[in-house]
Design an enzyme around this catalytic site. Sequence first.
Site, short mmCIF file in Angstrom:
data_model
loop_
_atom_site.label_atom_id
_atom_site.label_comp_id
_atom_site.label_asym_id
_atom_site.label_seq_id
_atom_site.Cartn_x
_atom_site.Cartn_y
_atom_site.Cartn_z
N ARG A 151 91.70 -27.06 1.60
CA ARG A 151 90.83 -25.90 1.88
C ARG A 151 90.70 -25.51 3.34
O ARG A 151 90.63 -24.31 3.64
CB ARG A 151 89.46 -26.12 1.22
CG ARG A 151 89.54 -25.98 -0.29
CD ARG A 151 88.38 -26.59 -0.99
NE ARG A 151 88.40 -28.04 -0.90
CZ ARG A 151 87.56 -28.85 -1.52
NH1 ARG A 151 86.61 -28.34 -2.27
NH2 ARG A 151 87.66 -30.17 -1.40
N ASP A 185 95.85 -25.59 -3.65
CA ASP A 185 94.90 -25.48 -4.77
C ASP A 185 94.49 -24.02 -4.93
O ASP A 185 93.38 -23.62 -4.57
CB ASP A 185 93.69 -26.38 -4.51
CG ASP A 185 94.06 -27.86 -4.54
OD1 ASP A 185 94.92 -28.23 -5.37
OD2 ASP A 185 93.51 -28.63 -3.74
N THR A 241 88.60 -39.62 -3.09
CA THR A 241 87.79 -39.44 -1.87
C THR A 241 86.51 -38.63 -2.13
O THR A 241 85.65 -38.56 -1.26
CB THR A 241 88.62 -38.76 -0.77
OG1 THR A 241 89.39 -37.73 -1.36
CG2 THR A 241 89.53 -39.73 -0.08
N ARG A 243 89.62 -33.57 7.83
CA ARG A 243 88.91 -32.39 8.36
C ARG A 243 88.91 -32.41 9.88
O ARG A 243 88.76 -33.48 10.49
CB ARG A 243 87.45 -32.40 7.89
CG ARG A 243 87.23 -32.26 6.38
CD ARG A 243 87.61 -30.86 5.90
NE ARG A 243 87.33 -30.62 4.49
CZ ARG A 243 88.20 -30.84 3.49
NH1 ARG A 243 89.39 -31.32 3.73
NH2 ARG A 243 87.87 -30.53 2.25
N ASP A 293 97.47 -42.82 -18.58
CA ASP A 293 97.65 -42.67 -20.02
C ASP A 293 98.33 -43.93 -20.53
O ASP A 293 98.47 -44.92 -19.79
CB ASP A 293 98.52 -41.41 -20.27
CG ASP A 293 98.17 -40.72 -21.57
OD1 ASP A 293 98.08 -41.43 -22.59
OD2 ASP A 293 97.99 -39.49 -21.57
N ILE A 294 98.79 -43.90 -21.79
CA ILE A 294 99.55 -45.05 -22.28
C ILE A 294 100.89 -45.05 -21.54
O ILE A 294 101.36 -43.99 -21.07
CB ILE A 294 99.74 -45.02 -23.82
CG1 ILE A 294 100.45 -43.74 -24.26
CG2 ILE A 294 98.40 -45.15 -24.52
CD1 ILE A 294 100.85 -43.74 -25.73
N LYS A 330 101.64 -29.80 -1.84
CA LYS A 330 101.09 -30.52 -2.99
C LYS A 330 100.57 -29.51 -4.01
O LYS A 330 99.82 -28.60 -3.64
CB LYS A 330 99.95 -31.43 -2.52
CG LYS A 330 99.38 -32.29 -3.61
CD LYS A 330 98.32 -33.23 -3.08
CE LYS A 330 96.94 -32.67 -3.16
NZ LYS A 330 96.38 -32.53 -4.50
N LYS A 356 97.97 -36.85 -11.27
CA LYS A 356 97.23 -38.12 -11.44
C LYS A 356 97.31 -38.65 -12.87
O LYS A 356 96.32 -38.74 -13.59
CB LYS A 356 95.76 -37.94 -11.03
CG LYS A 356 95.60 -37.51 -9.58
CD LYS A 356 94.13 -37.48 -9.17
CE LYS A 356 93.94 -37.01 -7.75
NZ LYS A 356 94.25 -35.59 -7.50
#
Length: 228
Positions: free
Chosen positions: A209, A10, A119, A179, A63-64, A32, A60
């Site tokens: 993170r 991220d 989460t 964690r 949608d249709i 990821k 994620k």
Amino acid sequence: MKTPIFLALDVDSNKQAVELAKKTAEYVGGFKIGPRLSMKYGEKPVSQLADLAPVFVDNKYYDIPSTMEASVRASFDAGASFCTIHAQSGPEALRRMAAVEAELNDVRPFKILCVTILTSFDQGSLPVTQKTNPIPEQVMALIEQCRSCGLNSFVCSAEEVENIKKRFPDTYLVTPGIRLPEDAADDQKRVMGPKMAIDLGADALVVGRPITKAENPALAAKKFFESL
Ligand code: C5P
């Protein structure tokens, strides 16, 4: 996967993502990425990272059905080995996703992971339409529906792993919110240590993170790896 750890990249630049991936490659089994990178760079991060380890595209989709199918196919074509949809997509979309997953697996291994309840939610912070039913019941109901439509891979909190595996031992479960005791929880509300999550039955973990923001990401990744 070489190890059951997906590193959540991220970050905002492709260069940073690839650098982090190279530094940690010895200790993680996959990478990821989400819209934060793919909106900016398109397929590039997926194809570059796929040279190092399997890539998990975490957009994620919800949608249709036709849009979901096209998005899943685009993730596969970019080089992903895993992608996510919402488990709440409804039976029509879920059945269609199951058919696409089966078709794509004839080409190479590819899993569509159904995200149950994020989460970052606990019971009190759920949206108004979901507040009344306890999270474990919602997760189980979503899993049952996905399975009845032909999908068997899920993203769930480590807290739910034990119950899910007891009832459905053949599910493939990926758990974020992981964690070590010294790590900050950040915005995650339902967290657990890596060893415990695996011992309870998680097939793979997502860690972000605690590794990407560490002063020494390779050392942080090594700690997670060694804790297993
Ligand atoms: O930094 P941290 O370890 O909290 O990152 C967790 C990653 O897993 C994030 O990329 C987040 O989007 C993702 N994720 C999650 N909970 C879910 C599904 C995905 O935290 N249910």
